[in-house]
Design a protein around this motif. Sequence first.
Motif, PDB file in Angstrom:
ATOM      1  N   TYR A 246      -5.652   6.433  12.423  1.00  0.00           N
ATOM      2  CA  TYR A 246      -4.243   6.379  12.046  1.00  0.00           C
ATOM      3  C   TYR A 246      -3.929   7.280  10.859  1.00  0.00           C
ATOM      4  O   TYR A 246      -2.769   7.594  10.603  1.00  0.00           O
ATOM      5  N   TRP A 247      -4.952   7.710  10.117  1.00  0.00           N
ATOM      6  CA  TRP A 247      -4.708   8.639   9.013  1.00  0.00           C
ATOM      7  C   TRP A 247      -4.084   9.940   9.517  1.00  0.00           C
ATOM      8  O   TRP A 247      -3.257  10.536   8.835  1.00  0.00           O
ATOM      9  N   MET A 250      -0.377  10.132   9.553  1.00  0.00           N
ATOM     10  CA  MET A 250       0.334   9.987   8.289  1.00  0.00           C
ATOM     11  C   MET A 250       0.696  11.355   7.736  1.00  0.00           C
ATOM     12  O   MET A 250      -0.083  12.320   7.841  1.00  0.00           O
ATOM     13  N   ASN A 251       1.874  11.433   7.161  1.00  0.00           N
ATOM     14  CA  ASN A 251       2.368  12.698   6.628  1.00  0.00           C
ATOM     15  C   ASN A 251       1.460  13.208   5.515  1.00  0.00           C
ATOM     16  O   ASN A 251       1.110  12.466   4.593  1.00  0.00           O
ATOM     17  N   ARG A 293      -2.743   6.464  -1.782  1.00  0.00           N
ATOM     18  CA  ARG A 293      -1.957   5.899  -0.686  1.00  0.00           C
ATOM     19  C   ARG A 293      -1.888   4.383  -0.782  1.00  0.00           C
ATOM     20  O   ARG A 293      -0.833   3.773  -0.544  1.00  0.00           O
ATOM     21  N   ASP A 297       1.304   1.983  -1.016  1.00  0.00           N
ATOM     22  CA  ASP A 297       1.549   0.902  -0.061  1.00  0.00           C
ATOM     23  C   ASP A 297       1.783  -0.428  -0.768  1.00  0.00           C
ATOM     24  O   ASP A 297       2.635  -1.225  -0.344  1.00  0.00           O
TER      25      ASP A 297
END
Length: 505
Positions: A246-247, A250-251, A293, A297
């Motif tokens: 999923y990384w 990510m933008n 990150r 979060d």
Amino acid sequence: MNFLSLNIQGLGKKAKKEWVKDLCHKNKVNFLTLQETKMEKMDMFCIKKCWGNMAFDYVHSDAVGNSGGILCVWDPNSFYKESVTISDSFVMIRGVWRATGLKYMIIAVYAPHEMKGKYLLWDYLQCEIKRWDGETVVTGDFNEVRHKSERFGTMFYAHEAKVFNTFIADSGLVEVSLGGSKFTWCHKSGSKMSKLDRFHVSKNLLNTSPNINAITLARYLSDHRPILLREISYDYGPIPFKVFHYWFDMNGFNNLVEVAWKEYPGNDSNAIRYFMGKLKFLKSKIREWNVTRRLADNLMQFKLIKDLENLDAAVDRGEGKDEISCIPKSKSGWAVEGDENSKFFHGMLNKKRSLLNVRGVLVDGIWVDNPHEVKNEFFEHFSSRFQHPGTKDATIVNGFFLTGEVDSVMSSSYKGSILVNGVNHGGLNLKRSLTQWGDPLSPFLFILVMESLHLSFQRVVDAGLFQGINIGEGLVNISHMFYADDAVFVGQWCDRNILRSFHVL
């Protein structure tokens, strides 16, 4: 939590009490279950002699004839008793574990020898476990085994083991892997041994407490080994860095990897070392990004919680009931708490990690669980397995065709690594093939390697670069054969075939 379960037979009263007291003290036990063939009458003074102090609560089931008695003792500061059910074959205690606030039902079993009595016991316990809304721990002497390998020198009854396994599965229990000795009961002659004592816990307990493990202790003068259930974690060191899929969604992550790869300042002339250096540099950059990150979060989660509180306050005042307000609230709730499957999948991962982790290793009859010593034992074992076996090259049998036995195809340039619980414990030089006599992994490793070798060699044959032997007027062409743990190459006698064989290897 430290649960100690032991079955005492054939010990004098004084020796028995001192031994139990010493075990409780050494292992910081806060819950003790004790089974004994002929238990003396229980009183506070007698239990104090075993426990070591007066900070305890207890229940017991008296011995009936030759049927054993059961004693359960616990620290009331650790466990609060709510109710108790007592039988000739078990003691069932329901209560709350104070440290976590979770409800526990702890069952100490001393199963009868007769199969009819076991059937009745399994049925009753299964009904009680299914009715219980909380965690379950079942321990004691079950007088039954689950597999043929758990008996030595005694008769194994497959049907009785099947009934026992069905009871465990239908009750939603999982056996905690037992480290140390393979058998928990041994006849005084040493000719008969069985695994009769064990721990079973509810599946959810392994999810919430993945560091639970069990070991056997010294047998002393009894014919049963004590078994200890404990919650303890060992630090084997940092695990290898992992990249999560999923990384990449990510933008900024893809750009981070590209920039870090180009910015590596190293200039090592060795290509392999240069490549490894770039990977380590990239690893450090991704870790820095991951820390940043997570902080972002956490801030976002805190903001969402505040938004939820404001929305709830607005609803209480009769404001913000329109659909527009409900949509961001639902999204915020999902981001803060996760969906309904998150807890389930995290629990499954924790349970799998708990069951597969290496807790220790038996070295010369002694259970070793120190992380550094465990990793060294694995390293020494595989280092000796893959040491140089001596020279053995391909040989020519006759002048018509060549046949070579693949026995050692690895050179000293091959490297391997030892991973214990996912932690790298250094590399070793592989100077020996994988197909070694006596190694239980050999057949599986042989299959993996031979599959790749077959595909590689078949491409060479299909391309006409290796000439095999035609049999039956050309109907069958044989170029290589694999059987047992050997590989044989068969072909026309010529320099090209010999060179192609070595090139493929």
